[in-house]
Design an enzyme around this catalytic site. Structure first.
Site, PDB file in Angstrom:
ATOM      1  N   GLN A 328       0.862  -1.179   0.000  1.00 49.51           N
ATOM      2  CA  GLN A 328       0.000   0.000   0.000  1.00 49.51           C
ATOM      3  C   GLN A 328       0.899   1.230   0.000  1.00 49.51           C
ATOM      4  OE1 GLN A 328      -1.716  -1.540   3.480  1.00 49.51           O
ATOM      5  NE2 GLN A 328      -0.537  -0.280   4.897  1.00 49.51           N
ATOM      6  N   ASP A 363      -4.329   8.207   5.024  1.00 45.90           N
ATOM      7  CA  ASP A 363      -2.884   8.242   4.759  1.00 45.90           C
ATOM      8  C   ASP A 363      -2.425   7.082   3.895  1.00 45.90           C
ATOM      9  OD1 ASP A 363      -3.473   6.434   6.811  1.00 45.90           O
ATOM     10  OD2 ASP A 363      -1.556   6.741   7.835  1.00 45.90           O
ATOM     11  N   ASP A 398       1.593  -8.116   5.246  1.00 50.30           N
ATOM     12  CA  ASP A 398       0.478  -7.413   5.868  1.00 50.30           C
ATOM     13  C   ASP A 398      -0.777  -7.552   5.002  1.00 50.30           C
ATOM     14  OD1 ASP A 398      -0.257  -5.440   8.053  1.00 50.30           O
ATOM     15  OD2 ASP A 398      -0.788  -4.256   6.283  1.00 50.30           O
ATOM     16  N   ASN A 399      -1.838  -8.046   5.609  1.00 54.75           N
ATOM     17  CA  ASN A 399      -3.149  -8.118   4.945  1.00 54.75           C
ATOM     18  C   ASN A 399      -3.105  -8.742   3.545  1.00 54.75           C
ATOM     19  OD1 ASN A 399      -4.634  -6.936   7.060  1.00 54.75           O
ATOM     20  ND2 ASN A 399      -4.107  -4.881   6.370  1.00 54.75           N
ATOM     21  N   GLU A 427      -0.286 -12.610   7.289  1.00 58.63           N
ATOM     22  CA  GLU A 427      -1.013 -11.922   8.350  1.00 58.63           C
ATOM     23  C   GLU A 427      -2.425 -11.685   7.846  1.00 58.63           C
ATOM     24  OE1 GLU A 427      -2.450  -8.193  10.515  1.00 58.63           O
ATOM     25  OE2 GLU A 427      -1.986  -8.407   8.399  1.00 58.63           O
ATOM     26  N   TYR A 538       1.976   4.795  15.702  1.00 56.89           N
ATOM     27  CA  TYR A 538       1.832   6.225  15.440  1.00 56.89           C
ATOM     28  C   TYR A 538       2.785   7.091  16.256  1.00 56.89           C
ATOM     29  CZ  TYR A 538      -2.456   4.175  13.681  1.00 56.89           C
ATOM     30  OH  TYR A 538      -3.357   3.385  13.018  1.00 56.89           O
TER      31      TYR A 538
END
Length: 673
Positions: A328, A363, A398-399, A427, A538
């Site tokens: 992403q 984002d 990720d994902n 994941e 974050y």
């Protein structure tokens, strides 16, 4: 004897061999194993009438040579279900098959024992036994008996034909232990019928068994500058300084969240707020800035030289490096301007950001794999190669369930062909069909639902599920927490709950992992969300590791990893057996590896008993099936608790009492007296 496997889709053959496992989608996808793993091969084998049948499991290496075979054991008398365990010795694309056959010696033993005892057809049965053993001894070529076994059979023939002796004594000559041993090792097989050959992909051992430690490298060594009013990021160099501590706890893999440049546009602030202050680092999953994209390093972390030094230090300490791959982009990623076709454009001309309604991720721009699948594939394969060339041997993806499966199948096949040592962890906390299929198409390991299984019934059912048939393709990875997940059980139970979940994760599955800070029992949730307050995604989160010893979880983690390295039974998946307990807070299971399949040449049996209640002492009985572990059920066994270094004598049923103020679990090594 030439045996040709029955092709897929043909008739059953002379001796039917059906319901073979481990087989995924009738062989459409390969089952999985690792070098040294004892792979259970099962099949249903039967025939018409009452003659005895038997079965052999055969393992064939990537060159097409039969490397191992084992006589299968009837594991469900009356249901014709057979099993054997085979151990592959190298990586690559293996196959296995099951051969069913008529067992004339087994048939004769059954009939002769009954008839001679009853005085029916005595001489006829003894004569047929002699002829049968003569035929077995006279075999030539590949089926020929070794000289010593041939001698044993010929002596038995003489005994069967010795009319000076009693019929029972003559029969005993044909039923002797030596005869059984000779024909078990070199059986007389008739009407041999093979199943089709089924695929088995064999990986290196770390694909099945390993311990992972997750960290955000920017937090390691991060400092707050009061004069400037902002944070100074940790770097790959400062993160490397913490590697000896991690290696000291026995972890095999150090896993880094994304190290790529982080975007500025719509950068998230603390606790996922929509507004970031000057100096807030943003989410490392919002990848891409003018400094580069997925093939670059966030400038505040350092350079590729620093990354290479981190990898080298990890390797010197006996660990490998895993990297998070999140496909992403932030709005500032170079791909957004260079390849706008890789994203979804909305009706107003804007690029669609990620959403999981009602959640919005302004984002992050997700890739659209339908617009230019070839271009995206080529670029992602190039990016992976960049990191492989810099020493990354594992990827946590990720994902992956939000990307097309045909894309992953192609990527995984390409990397496996060029770099078979590289391991991919999926994941995907998603629906079972997607999780299972991601595993089948090539992901080596998978995150699981373990994190949300809390009660005795939930845990034992899930342990049986992941170690059962699906363990042939989906290798589970157990994580008590992640940077995104702090389950309710751990929010409420403190140190004792963290100890319980560590024991279950580390010993319930061959692969497990923790997220940095577990040693400090970080258990404060963000209100209304099952994740930690002040989420490290974050913001910077430096930790005072000097407090860890006083808490003790780090010592437990080190001991658990030490036990995993010491006991080969704990590095297997499909050997788990849930044990009945009389208390609804006591979970018990065993992992057993027999001497034949153990790399040490010795049987290894570990029994784990955990009290799920972190507040109260619980007691009850645990039923041990000692016979299943190759132990004499009529004699006591030595039970050495490898956590407390205490020793007991246990039998078929044992009473235990676990007080959470004293210990989280019994972890016991069983040894026969």
């Amino acid at each position: 004897m030439t045996i040709r496997p029955v092709p897929l889709g043909t008739s059953v053959g002379r001796i039917p061999v059906v319901d073979v496992s481990p087989v995924a989608e009738a062989g459409r996808f390969p089952a999985k194993a690792v070098v040294g793993e004892a792979v259970p091969v099962r099949a249903t084998v039967f025939r018409e009438g009452h003659d005895a049948v038997a079965a052999t499991a055969v393992l064939t290496d990537p060159s097409g040579v039969d490397r191992a075979s084992a006589r299968m054991v009837d594991i469900a008398p009356g249901l014709d279900r057979f099993e054997a365990r085979l151990v592959p010795t190298s990586t690559g694309n293996w196959t296995f098959r099951v051969e069913g056959w008529s067992d004339p010696y087994g048939t004769w033993v059954h009939d002769a024992t009954i008839k001679v005892e009853a005085g029916v057809d005595v001489e006829l049965m003894l004569a047929e036994g002699a002829l049968l053993l003569e035929r077995a001894a006279a075999r030539k070529g590949a089926d020929a008996m070794p000289r010593e076994a041939e001698r044993v059979l010929k002596e038995a023939v003489m005994g069967l034909r010795d009319i000076r002796d009693t019929p029972q004594a003559r029969l005993s000559a044909g039923l002797s232990g030596k005869v059984h041993e000779a024909l078990a090792a070199h059986p007389l097989r008739e009407h041999v019928t093979s199943s089709p050959s089924y695929p088995l992909t064999v990986d290196r051992p770390l694909a099945l068994a390993g311990s992972w430690y997750e960290l955000f490298p920017r937090s390691q060594g991060a400092k707050y500058d009061p004069a400037a009013g902002k944070w100074q990021s940790g770097t790959l160099r400062t993160a490397a300084l913490d590697l000896p501590r991690i290696a000291g706890m026995g972890f095999d893999v150090v896993y880094l969240t994304p190290v790529h440049p982080i975007g500025e546009t719509h950068r998230k602030g603390p606790n996922n707020s929509l507004f970031a202050d000057l100096g807030d680092p943003g989410s490392p999953y919002a990848i891409g800035s003018p400094a580069g994209g997925h093939d670059a390093i966030e400038p505040t972390l350092g350079t590729f030289e620093d990354f290479d030094a981190f990898v080298a230090t990890a390797q010197e300490l006996g660990m490998e490096v895993a990297l998070d791959i999140a496909l992403q982009c932030s709005p500032d990623h170079p791909w957004v301007t260079e390849h706008p076709e890789w994203f979804t454009t909305r009706a107003d001309g804007s690029i669609a950001y990620a959403e999981n309604p009602p959640k919005k991720y302004q984002d992050i721009y997700p890739l659209n794999f339908d617009n230019d699948p070839e271009g995206i594939y080529t670029e992602i394969r190039r990016v992976l190669q960049v990191w492989i060339d810099h020493g990354v041997t594992l990827f946590r993806v990720d994902n992956p369930h939000t990307k097309p499966l045909d894309f992953w199948a192609r990527i995984l096949e390409s990397v496996r062909e060029d770099h078979p040592e590289v391991i991919f962890l999926s994941e995907a906390f998603t629906r079972p069909a997607m999780m299972q299929t991601l595993a089948k198409i090539g992901f080596h390991q998978s995150y699981t639902y373990f994190t949300w299984r809390n009660t005795k019934d939930e845990i034992t059912e899930y342990l049986e599920e992941v170690s059962g048939e699906q363990g042939a393709w989906m290798r589970p990875s157990f994580w008590p927490t992640t940077h995104d997940i702090l389950p309710p059980y751990l929010q409420a139970t403190g140190v004792r709950g963290f100890a319980v979940r560590a024991v279950l994760a580390a010993l319930g599955a061959p692969t497990w992992g923790i997220y940095s800070g577990y040693e400090l029992v970080e258990d404060v949730p963000r209100p209304g969300v099952d994740e930690q307050i002040d989420n490290e995604k974050y913001e910077f989160k430096p930790r005072d590791w000097s407090k860890a010893d006083a808490i003790g979880i780090n010592l437990l983690l080190g001991r658990l990893n030490e036990l995993r390295h010491t006991h080969p039974a704990l590095r297997q998946l499909r050997n788990l057996r849930v044990l009945p307990t009389s208390d609804d807070a006591l979970v018990a299971f065993a992992k057993h590896l027999d001497a034949e399949h153990s790399p040490t040449g010795r049987a290894d049996t570990i029994v784990v008993i955990v009290n799920l209640d972190p507040w109260n002492a619980r007691s009850g009985t645990v039923a041990l099936d000692l016979h299943a572990f190759g132990l004499d059920p009529d004699r006591p066994v030595v039970a050495h608790d490898v956590l407390s270094d205490e020793t007991y004598e246990w039998g078929q049923s044992v009473f235990v009492r676990l007080d959470p103020m004293v210990r989280a679990a019994h972890v016991v090594n069983l040894v026969g007296l």
